[in-house]
Design an enzyme around this catalytic site. Structure first.
Site, PDB file in Angstrom:
ATOM      1  CG  ASP A  41       2.993   4.615   3.482  1.00 39.51           C
ATOM      2  OD1 ASP A  41       2.325   3.864   2.988  1.00 39.51           O
ATOM      3  OD2 ASP A  41       2.646   5.722   3.669  1.00 39.51           O
ATOM      4  CD  GLU A  84       2.195   2.101  -0.710  1.00 37.58           C
ATOM      5  OE1 GLU A  84       0.806   2.033  -1.077  1.00 37.58           O
ATOM      6  OE2 GLU A  84       2.385   2.787   0.294  1.00 37.58           O
TER       7      GLU A  84
END
Length: 608
Positions: A264, A297
């Site tokens: 993330d 990401e």
């Protein structure tokens, strides 16, 4: 030797936490460099002093079989859980539990995974599907649809029973609200038996606001000179911090046999050298016989990381462009994609990132991205929706609830699933779900719950639809259980849901038949604008064949010309019913809401 390679030699690959051996003796290791004395407190036993080592660890080896509850006592009497707890006896503030990582009997131990080129991701939230057992029950249905990999939103222990997972504070412990560690292993084992990979979303850029005790005994874990949107930045300059997270990645891949991780928001990790180092660390310890996939990401579009041990990155650029073309929304981050959107779509299809080192048009001075045109298409994950892009909306609306015409949305799905980029589908999307996916939490501290509610509503004050305080008051309270309940995808399927499933099944079958076998080594041959919302793109596939895609997301026709031999090469046609499939080659205009995919063999395009 790199910095991770300098970890303390041990039979176990892990430097942190409680690790039992076969004789019910456990080695406890606790990194607290700012504390001179730490006691281990086993449930029902007298506290025992741990030995402080030179590297900031406190260590004790003592009898403690699997199932033993324990905490660490600080000099001021505070009892804290193990930051590397493998399981909690309750929630994040409770005791940690010694776990035997090898008691589960794997039924599909020979499973080695699947090549990245075969990946079709399905992102889901475990809690909304009934925990680990509930997800396991849905696996055959997803496999029949054509999904090849499920991606679990974070499962690391968070406060309360409801959370997206990005408020986790114990990265090694599956949250008890979803089930036991062995139930998670059973989910993964069952998936492997069906030929499905399982990915896990992991958060290495911050800890949640409730239950993070690290500042009490290891303030060195954080920097005092850099902040993130979630608080002080984690200090990846320190070897122990680098090991804590690298070993966590290894832990999920090794002990639970996940097939891949999605990291993330890595743009919030300020020492980017850790990322390729971590990738090398886990790959060297898992061996080359397993297919292990690492996904990023990264809002910075750092293409260089995709050449250093990472398989792919979420392609936010492609999403933002398609979303704007479908909805015409131009506020928030969509503003950066509102001008020349069709040209941007062509670039996203041919080169991956839209922003590759140029200035953001609505953020003067911000230079974003690195050149990505040389990368294979499979380095980019193409999605129309995901947890962020739905849940970060004030009301959690899906595309199906934003006034997008059904044919336009079907066209976008065909574009997504028939390009060489790797597709990701968000839970419910394959059924045309209209239920929202809202931001939800279950913080037990009233002041924290209030701060989250007010902070979220303040976040949208700059949007025209929520400029009025009365409008903002209608934004659902994340901490209310009703917000969680509204986010469930209905279990009972209606006719619309079944029709959408048939659409996805048809497209995924075509992808697996025509694209997947040729995907490795596929390279873009360029893309061009045909008209507003309409593009064509060509790829040379790994076997030399040429894949061409013509897509018109808008309602109006645009001029274009197909090659004369196109009829025999057509793989897929979606357009008005009054255009006979056998006369596609005679078209002089690409109809509105139309997708045509063609595949020319190596010999055909040589002489075309």
């Amino acid at each position: 030797m790199n910095r991770l390679g300098a970890a303390r030699a041990s039979q176990s690959p892990y430097s942190f936490g409680a690790q039992p051996d076969s004789h019910s003796v456990t080695r406890f290791r606790f990194w607290a460099p700012s504390v001179d004395a730490v006691n281990l407190v086993l449930e029902g036993s007298t506290p025992q002093r741990m030995q402080k080592l030179d590297d900031g660890f406190h260590e004790l080896v003592c009898p403690a079989p699997a199932g033993t509850r324990y905490r660490f006592a600080l000099p001021d009497g505070m009892l804290v859980p193990d930051p590397a707890s493998r399981l909690q006896d309750g929630d994040v503030h409770d005791s940690s539990v010694v776990c035997d990582l090898h008691q589960y009997g794997w039924k599909h131990a020979p499973w080695k995974g699947r090549p990245w080129s075969e990946t079709v991701l399905y992102e889901l939230h475990c809690g909304l599907y009934g925990g680990f057992k509930g997800v396991e029950q849905r696996l055959p249905d997803l496999q029949k649809l054509g999904i090849t990999a499920i991606e679990l939103m974070p499962v690391a222990d968070f406060p309360g029973p409801r959370n997206w997972g990005y408020d986790g504070v114990l990265p090694y412990a599956p949250d008890a609200a979803y089930g036991t560690p062995d139930e998670l292993r059973s989910l993964i084992d069952t998936a492997h038996g069906l030929g499905l990979m399982v990915f896990l979303d992991v958060v290495y850029n911050h800890f949640g606001p409730d239950g993070n005790y690290l500042p009490s005994y290891a303030p060195e874990f954080f920097r005092n000179d850099l902040d993130t949107p979630w608080g002080p930045a984690i200090d990846f300059r320190r070897n122990a911090v680098r090991r804590f997270f690298a070993e966590n990645a290894l832990f999920w891949l090794r002990e639970y046999r996940f097939d891949g991780l999605r990291l993330d928001a890595v743009h919030a990790i300020h020492d980017q050298t850790w990322l390729p180092e971590m990738a090398g660390f886990v790959r060297s310890r898992l061996g080359s016989e397993r297919h292990v996939h690492l996904v990023l990401e990264n809002d910075d579009n750092a293409a260089g990381l995709l050449r250093q041990g990472f398989d792919a990155q979420w392609n936010d650029d492609a999403h933002h462009v398609v979303h704007h073309l479908l909805t015409r929304e131009d506020s928030g981050y969509y503003a950066s994609y509102a001008n020349n959107a069709t040209q941007m779509l062509a670039r996203a299809l041919s080169e991956g990132f839209v922003f590759q080192g140029q200035e953001d048009p609505v953020k003067p001075g911000r230079i974003r991205g690195e050149p990505s045109a040389d990368l294979p298409s499979e380095r980019f994950i193409f999605f129309l929706q995901n947890h962020d892009q739905i849940g970060n909306r004030a009301m959690g609306e899906r595309l199906s609830s934003l006034g997008v015409a059904t044919n336009a949305l079907k066209t976008a799905v065909a574009l997504q699933l028939l390009t060489p980029q790797i597709p990701l589908v968000f839970m419910g999307e394959e059924e045309g779900a209209t239920s929202p996916f809202l931001y939800f939490t279950s913080h037990m501290q009233p002041e924290l719950a209030k701060a989250v509610r007010e902070g979220r509503r303040k976040e949208f004050a700059g949007f025209p639809a929520f400029a009025d305080p009365e409008a903002r008051s209608r934004i659902p309270d994340p901490n209310e259980e009703s917000t969680w309940e509204l986010s469930r995808v209905p279990e009972k399927r209606n006719q619309t849901a079944n029709e959408w499933r048939q659409w996805y099944r048809k497209l995924l079958a075509l992808r697996y038949q025509y694209i997947v076998p040729r995907l490795q080594g596929a390279r873009s041959m360029g893309a061009r604008v045909l008209g507003e919302g309409a593009v064509s793109a060509i790829w040379q596939m790994g076997d030399g064949a040429r894949l061409s895609l013509y897509c018109n997301l808008g309602p109006d026709p645009c001029p274009f010309t197909l090659a004369p031999h196109i009829d025999r090469d057509t793989v897929f046609f979606m357009g008005p019913a009054d255009v006979p499939g056998m006369s596609i080659g005679a078209l002089t205009a690409l109809p509105g809401h139309c997708v045509i995919a063609t595949l020319e063999s190596h010999g055909e395009h040589e002489h075309a």
